[in-house]
Design a protein around this motif. Sequence first.
Motif, PDB file in Angstrom:
ATOM      1  N   UNK A  52       6.325   1.905   0.055  1.00  0.00           N
ATOM      2  CA  UNK A  52       5.086   2.649   0.274  1.00  0.00           C
ATOM      3  C   UNK A  52       3.960   1.784   0.846  1.00  0.00           C
ATOM      4  N   UNK A  53       4.308   0.723   1.551  1.00  0.00           N
ATOM      5  CA  UNK A  53       3.269  -0.104   2.170  1.00  0.00           C
ATOM      6  C   UNK A  53       2.910   0.463   3.539  1.00  0.00           C
ATOM      7  N   UNK A  54       1.648   0.305   3.907  1.00  0.00           N
ATOM      8  CA  UNK A  54       1.122   0.874   5.145  1.00  0.00           C
ATOM      9  C   UNK A  54       0.301  -0.188   5.862  1.00  0.00           C
ATOM     10  N   UNK A  55       0.499  -0.275   7.197  1.00  0.00           N
ATOM     11  CA  UNK A  55      -0.295  -1.185   8.020  1.00  0.00           C
ATOM     12  C   UNK A  55      -1.073  -0.340   9.018  1.00  0.00           C
ATOM     13  N   UNK A  56      -2.399  -0.484   9.028  1.00  0.00           N
ATOM     14  CA  UNK A  56      -3.249   0.372   9.848  1.00  0.00           C
ATOM     15  C   UNK A  56      -3.662  -0.266  11.165  1.00  0.00           C
ATOM     16  N   UNK A  57      -3.558  -1.571  11.287  1.00  0.00           N
ATOM     17  CA  UNK A  57      -3.975  -2.246  12.509  1.00  0.00           C
ATOM     18  C   UNK A  57      -2.972  -1.983  13.627  1.00  0.00           C
ATOM     19  N   UNK A  58      -3.419  -1.833  14.885  1.00  0.00           N
ATOM     20  CA  UNK A  58      -2.498  -1.496  15.980  1.00  0.00           C
ATOM     21  C   UNK A  58      -1.416  -2.540  16.209  1.00  0.00           C
ATOM     22  N   UNK A  59      -0.204  -2.052  16.492  1.00  0.00           N
ATOM     23  CA  UNK A  59       0.920  -2.885  16.906  1.00  0.00           C
ATOM     24  C   UNK A  59       1.567  -2.208  18.111  1.00  0.00           C
TER      25      UNK A  59
END
Length: 482
Positions: free
Chosen positions: A347-354
Amino acid sequence: MKYLNIKYLLLGLFCLNLASYAKRPNVVLITIDDLNDWASCMGAYPDARTPNIDRLADSGLLFMNAYCTTAQCGPSRTAMLTGLDANTTGLYRNEDYWKVRFPGLQSMPMLFGKAGYAVYGTGKVFHGNTQKQIQEYCFEKDWDEYFVPNDSPTPRINNQPVHPMEDVKPWIDWGGIDTDDSEMFDYNVASYAISKLEANHGDQPFFLAVGFHKPHAEWFVPQKYFDARPLEEITLPLYKANDLEDLPTGAFKLTPNDPIFQRLNEKGWLNGAIQGYLASVDFMDVQVGRVLDAIEENGHTEDTIVIIWSDHGFHLGEKEHWMKHRLWERSTNTLLMMRVPGKTTAKSVHASPVSSLDIFPTLADLCDLPKRKYRWDGYSLSELLTNPDWKRPKPVLTTQATHNYAVRSERYRYILYEDGGEELYDHLTDPNEWNNLAHDSNYDTIKTELSLHIPDHKIKAPRYQKEFNKRAKELQNLTLLK
């Protein structure tokens, strides 16, 4: 005695090498065609229902802001599978088959094969989903085995259009068909993947690429998926009247008045078309679930990296546009999630653009692949797995056709067209990109900063073999590691 010692030394090194292969994780790469961010885990559409895709997001890392390099199937897949941007290769079109033009480039399956992996593929992974295309463009040489179902990925009812749109080409079409899942292209793609997950690979790790065609148009899937999406329950995306009034001239060169959206609107077919898209997504999600089940049931949960990726976004009327090929958020935002045993947190989330360009170098790091002679145009995301605060060193660049660019930072999208026209959107206050701020002097500094990430070299798309041969020589100098 000296020779005997050398013999045992070589034997020891060989066994050590085999042991290192055995410790390397397997990889299952699931690619999905034309899926925008209408997965329920993304929260972008209220009626999204993708329980199987959500299962992977819930068990690993979800990237909320992943972007394609080009909002078109062929060049997007080329970039992801080679780790090189279209602005490096000059391959901007579906017709630009990199394997023919630049046979020396090392693709993802090639590098996994070089590392000792068993390499399998099925369905639409590269741009091409028929046996003829696979053979014609030599993609089969990258794999130990590649399977393409004989079923059409776009079956029709009696081979006639159900929703004819007269002079509009290419048109879209949709409808429920009287058939079972097992007669569909993507079902058989999943079945092949399951057979490889059930096989005994011994100590050899495997790389398995699974390419689902749906929800690429045309949207014909078994009737039960349409029945589960009643027309009266379809929610239309948010549209804004006169949305295009603040766009520059360059936007209309790339984005002429969209005949598909206009015709669907005129005929009252918007709800039906979106029903077809959603039904196709639902069908595809079931096939994804079959593959995920096979991973778990065959004991691969703890030894296999799983990635789900879509090649680009898809407009369903937003900004009065239908399909893709644009530089706005809806065309460029893609689905990306991964589960890396022992490294990702549920359930981890990364919000910065990739970027899609980041997938190949990430897998190269995680799987300890051999160094290749070409540099990466993307960045490895492996550091993110141990440092949640890590951010990509540069904003994401998307290119459409030649010399039309979008730069996506955490907050802003800046678009520069070939003729100098500009768009700027603040996603903190305007997630629908309704208000073009490009001519507001208060944002001049923002535009200047983002424009620094647009290539200063203008690489045209080669059109003939002679041009490709010349470009191949240039490419060596651009990409070879020094």
